[in-house]
Every structure is written in C-alpha cells, then in structure tokens.
Design a protein around this motif. Structure first.
Motif, PDB file in Angstrom:
ATOM      1  N   SER A  48       0.823  -1.210   0.000  1.00  0.00           N
ATOM      2  CA  SER A  48       0.000   0.000   0.000  1.00  0.00           C
ATOM      3  C   SER A  48       0.856   1.258   0.000  1.00  0.00           C
ATOM      4  CB  SER A  48      -0.926   0.001   1.223  1.00  0.00           C
ATOM      5  OG  SER A  48      -1.649   1.204   1.314  1.00  0.00           O
ATOM      6  N   HIS A  49       1.972   1.210   0.707  1.00  0.00           N
ATOM      7  CA  HIS A  49       2.856   2.372   0.800  1.00  0.00           C
ATOM      8  C   HIS A  49       3.567   2.671  -0.512  1.00  0.00           C
ATOM      9  CE1 HIS A  49       3.001   1.509   5.384  1.00  0.00           C
ATOM     10  NE2 HIS A  49       1.952   2.220   5.044  1.00  0.00           N
ATOM     11  N   LYS A  50       3.518   1.708  -1.447  1.00  0.00           N
ATOM     12  CA  LYS A  50       4.124   1.938  -2.754  1.00  0.00           C
ATOM     13  C   LYS A  50       3.187   2.698  -3.694  1.00  0.00           C
ATOM     14  CE  LYS A  50       6.972  -2.256  -2.473  1.00  0.00           C
ATOM     15  NZ  LYS A  50       8.255  -1.541  -2.300  1.00  0.00           N
ATOM     16  N   LEU A  51       1.909   2.810  -3.315  1.00  0.00           N
ATOM     17  CA  LEU A  51       0.959   3.582  -4.119  1.00  0.00           C
ATOM     18  C   LEU A  51       1.106   5.065  -3.801  1.00  0.00           C
ATOM     19  CD1 LEU A  51      -2.281   1.382  -3.825  1.00  0.00           C
ATOM     20  CD2 LEU A  51      -0.633   1.456  -5.714  1.00  0.00           C
ATOM     21  N   ASN A  52       0.771   5.887  -4.780  1.00  0.00           N
ATOM     22  CA  ASN A  52       0.862   7.342  -4.606  1.00  0.00           C
ATOM     23  C   ASN A  52      -0.454   7.864  -4.038  1.00  0.00           C
ATOM     24  OD1 ASN A  52       0.910  10.193  -5.015  1.00  0.00           O
ATOM     25  ND2 ASN A  52       2.521   9.926  -6.547  1.00  0.00           N
ATOM     26  N   ILE A  53      -0.432   8.210  -2.761  1.00  0.00           N
ATOM     27  CA  ILE A  53      -1.658   8.643  -2.086  1.00  0.00           C
ATOM     28  C   ILE A  53      -2.202   9.946  -2.660  1.00  0.00           C
ATOM     29  CG2 ILE A  53      -0.515   9.968  -0.259  1.00  0.00           C
ATOM     30  CD1 ILE A  53      -2.648   8.806   1.656  1.00  0.00           C
ATOM     31  N   TYR A  54      -1.343  10.748  -3.278  1.00  0.00           N
ATOM     32  CA  TYR A  54      -1.796  12.011  -3.852  1.00  0.00           C
ATOM     33  C   TYR A  54      -2.717  11.767  -5.048  1.00  0.00           C
ATOM     34  CZ  TYR A  54       1.776  13.974  -0.837  1.00  0.00           C
ATOM     35  OH  TYR A  54       2.519  14.320   0.260  1.00  0.00           O
ATOM     36  N   PHE A  55      -2.360  10.811  -5.896  1.00  0.00           N
ATOM     37  CA  PHE A  55      -3.226  10.453  -7.012  1.00  0.00           C
ATOM     38  C   PHE A  55      -4.576   9.966  -6.486  1.00  0.00           C
ATOM     39  CE2 PHE A  55       0.686   9.937  -9.687  1.00  0.00           C
ATOM     40  CZ  PHE A  55       0.288  10.752 -10.735  1.00  0.00           C
ATOM     41  N   GLY A  56      -4.522   9.084  -5.481  1.00  0.00           N
ATOM     42  CA  GLY A  56      -5.747   8.540  -4.917  1.00  0.00           C
ATOM     43  C   GLY A  56      -6.628   9.597  -4.285  1.00  0.00           C
ATOM     44  N   THR A  57      -6.006  10.537  -3.583  1.00  0.00           N
ATOM     45  CA  THR A  57      -6.769  11.602  -2.922  1.00  0.00           C
ATOM     46  C   THR A  57      -7.419  12.529  -3.937  1.00  0.00           C
ATOM     47  OG1 THR A  57      -5.257  11.556  -1.024  1.00  0.00           O
ATOM     48  CG2 THR A  57      -6.605  13.527  -1.295  1.00  0.00           C
ATOM     49  N   ILE A  58      -6.658  12.899  -4.965  1.00  0.00           N
ATOM     50  CA  ILE A  58      -7.215  13.768  -6.011  1.00  0.00           C
ATOM     51  C   ILE A  58      -8.409  13.093  -6.682  1.00  0.00           C
ATOM     52  CG2 ILE A  58      -6.762  14.781  -8.282  1.00  0.00           C
ATOM     53  CD1 ILE A  58      -3.863  15.276  -7.286  1.00  0.00           C
ATOM     54  N   THR A  60     -10.346  10.871  -5.450  1.00  0.00           N
ATOM     55  CA  THR A  60     -11.455  10.823  -4.502  1.00  0.00           C
ATOM     56  C   THR A  60     -12.226  12.138  -4.517  1.00  0.00           C
ATOM     57  OG1 THR A  60     -10.262   9.273  -3.070  1.00  0.00           O
ATOM     58  CG2 THR A  60     -12.096  10.471  -2.083  1.00  0.00           C
ATOM     59  N   LEU A  61     -11.500  13.243  -4.489  1.00  0.00           N
ATOM     60  CA  LEU A  61     -12.144  14.559  -4.541  1.00  0.00           C
ATOM     61  C   LEU A  61     -12.873  14.771  -5.863  1.00  0.00           C
ATOM     62  CD1 LEU A  61      -9.299  16.712  -2.931  1.00  0.00           C
ATOM     63  CD2 LEU A  61     -11.455  15.989  -1.864  1.00  0.00           C
ATOM     64  N   VAL A  62     -12.269  14.293  -6.945  1.00  0.00           N
ATOM     65  CA  VAL A  62     -12.889  14.416  -8.268  1.00  0.00           C
ATOM     66  C   VAL A  62     -14.225  13.682  -8.311  1.00  0.00           C
ATOM     67  CG1 VAL A  62     -12.676  13.646 -10.676  1.00  0.00           C
ATOM     68  CG2 VAL A  62     -10.774  14.835  -9.585  1.00  0.00           C
ATOM     69  N   LEU A  63     -14.252  12.450  -7.796  1.00  0.00           N
ATOM     70  CA  LEU A  63     -15.485  11.667  -7.845  1.00  0.00           C
ATOM     71  C   LEU A  63     -16.549  12.203  -6.894  1.00  0.00           C
ATOM     72  CD1 LEU A  63     -14.492   7.917  -8.338  1.00  0.00           C
ATOM     73  CD2 LEU A  63     -15.291   9.597  -9.995  1.00  0.00           C
ATOM     74  N   LEU A  64     -16.138  12.667  -5.734  1.00  0.00           N
ATOM     75  CA  LEU A  64     -17.109  13.258  -4.809  1.00  0.00           C
ATOM     76  C   LEU A  64     -17.767  14.490  -5.432  1.00  0.00           C
ATOM     77  CD1 LEU A  64     -15.272  12.961  -1.362  1.00  0.00           C
ATOM     78  CD2 LEU A  64     -17.299  11.690  -2.122  1.00  0.00           C
ATOM     79  N   THR A  65     -16.964  15.294  -6.115  1.00  0.00           N
ATOM     80  CA  THR A  65     -17.496  16.477  -6.796  1.00  0.00           C
ATOM     81  C   THR A  65     -18.441  16.078  -7.925  1.00  0.00           C
ATOM     82  OG1 THR A  65     -15.456  17.675  -6.297  1.00  0.00           O
ATOM     83  CG2 THR A  65     -16.892  18.624  -7.979  1.00  0.00           C
ATOM     84  N   SER A  66     -18.076  15.017  -8.648  1.00  0.00           N
ATOM     85  CA  SER A  66     -18.915  14.572  -9.762  1.00  0.00           C
ATOM     86  C   SER A  66     -20.257  14.033  -9.267  1.00  0.00           C
ATOM     87  CB  SER A  66     -18.190  13.502 -10.588  1.00  0.00           C
ATOM     88  OG  SER A  66     -18.100  12.280  -9.870  1.00  0.00           O
ATOM     89  N   SER A  67     -20.271  13.430  -8.089  1.00  0.00           N
ATOM     90  CA  SER A  67     -21.535  12.967  -7.507  1.00  0.00           C
ATOM     91  C   SER A  67     -22.446  14.154  -7.211  1.00  0.00           C
ATOM     92  CB  SER A  67     -21.273  12.190  -6.208  1.00  0.00           C
ATOM     93  OG  SER A  67     -21.290  10.804  -6.441  1.00  0.00           O
ATOM     94  N   LEU A  68     -21.839  15.235  -6.743  1.00  0.00           N
ATOM     95  CA  LEU A  68     -22.607  16.451  -6.461  1.00  0.00           C
ATOM     96  C   LEU A  68     -23.181  17.034  -7.741  1.00  0.00           C
ATOM     97  CD1 LEU A  68     -23.538  18.773  -4.615  1.00  0.00           C
ATOM     98  CD2 LEU A  68     -21.290  19.836  -4.981  1.00  0.00           C
TER      99      LEU A  68
END
Length: 199
Positions: A48-58, A60-68
């Motif tokens: 898990s630590h080898k994944l880029n959390i910044y990509f994942g976080t961005i 997540t924000l993109v999809l939450l906004t799209s749901s809105l």
C-alpha cells in the motif's frame, strides 16, 4: 391517437436490480481482498505504501465532486432548467475524464517502476505484495471501466436532454444514470482506504 406507455417505477426498479448485481461483483473482490489481507497483513501494508496517495486523494475529490454535479443536474431538470442540467452533466463527464487521465498517469508511474502483474520485479517482492497488486490492478481497472461506461451513459442522456426527449416530467433516464454514477463513486470510497490507507 396513440398513448405512450411509461413505466418509470419499473425502470427505476430494474436499475436497482442491475446495481445489486454490480454490488455482488465488487463484494466478491472485497472478499478476496479480505482473505489476502488476513494472510499477508504486513505485505499488504508494505504494498500500500508503494501507491501514490496524492493520485488517490485527487481522484477521490474528483469523484465526490462529480456525484454532487450529477445530483444537482436532477434538481435542475426537475425545475426545467435545461441549460443548467446540460452544463452539470458536462461537468460530470469532464470530471470522469479527469479521473481516467489521473489514473493513466498513476499507472504509468507504477508500470515504469516495474510494478505490474506478471513483472519479474513484482514477483521478486514476494507473494503478499504480488497478490496485493494483482487485486489492485484488476479491481481498479474494473472500476475505471465502470467510470468509462458511466461517463458515456451520462453523455448519451445529455444528448437526449438537448433533443427534448428527457424533460422535467420525464427524467427517469437521468435519474438512473445518476444512480449508476453514485454506485461507481461509492465503490471508489471503499477502494481508496482499502488500497491507499493501510497503516
């Protein structure tokens, strides 16, 4: 004079049944993940630590906004604000594209480091890390495919709105598209902590 038969309730019920099958599909993958985590807890955390959390976080924000935006599109069409409905649909589609582009760059970086299913470098990391990334690529890839389908579906519905075939008193297609999109978003809400936030 012909009377057009409409069964909005049946259409909504059919969509809920379809979404149920999608939940079963992803639930099976989550069960596989749970088995792998129970068997290789330390390796899953290391992977898990080898994944880029910044990509994942961005994303997540993109999809939450799209749901809105797709939810607001339903409210807009109910008020017969067609131009606003179309704009909100287009924003949702744009955010879907942003998600896929972001995922492309994320996967390109991981593949560039030799971390992908079948690679010798991944195999050298051990069975636990290999299992993690095999599940990660399959599940995230399947989710990305659903993003593509959802974005395409919303684009088709937007076209029908522009043609006057989906209106303020006939918007079940938009509602069903939004339901599908919300499911796609909900799946990601589970994927993000499972794959990116293992302590």
């Amino acid at each position: 004079m012909s009377i057009e038969h409409r069964d909005d309730t049946g259409a909504r019920f059919g969509m809920w049944l379809f979404l149920y099958t999608e939940v079963i599909l992803f639930s099976g993958l989550f069960i596989l993940y749970s088995v792998g985590l129970a068997k290789f807890p330390q390796q899953f955390a290391e992977a898990s630590h080898k994944l880029n959390i910044y990509f994942g976080t961005i994303n997540t924000l993109v999809l939450l906004t799209s749901s809105l935006t797709i939810a607001l599109a339903i409210t807009a069409i109910q008020k017969n604000k067609i131009k606003l409905t179309l704009n909100l649909c287009f924003v949702t589609i744009f955010l879907a594209i942003v998600f896929l582009i972001n995922k492309y760059f994320e996967w390109s970086a991981e593949i560039g480091h030799g971390i992908y299913p079948g690679s010798e470098h991944l195999a050298e990391m051990g069975p636990g890390i290999t299992a993690f990334f095999n599940l990660y690529y399959f599940t995230a890839g399947l989710h990305g495919f659903h993003i593509l389908i959802g974005g395409t579906l919303i684009a088709v519905v937007a076209t029908l709105i522009a043609k006057g075939k989906v209106t303020s008193d006939r918007y079940t297609l938009l509602e069903n598209s939004a339901l599908y999109w919300h499911l796609v978003d909900l799946v990601w809400i589970f994927l993000f902590p499972l794959y990116y936030l293992i302590l």
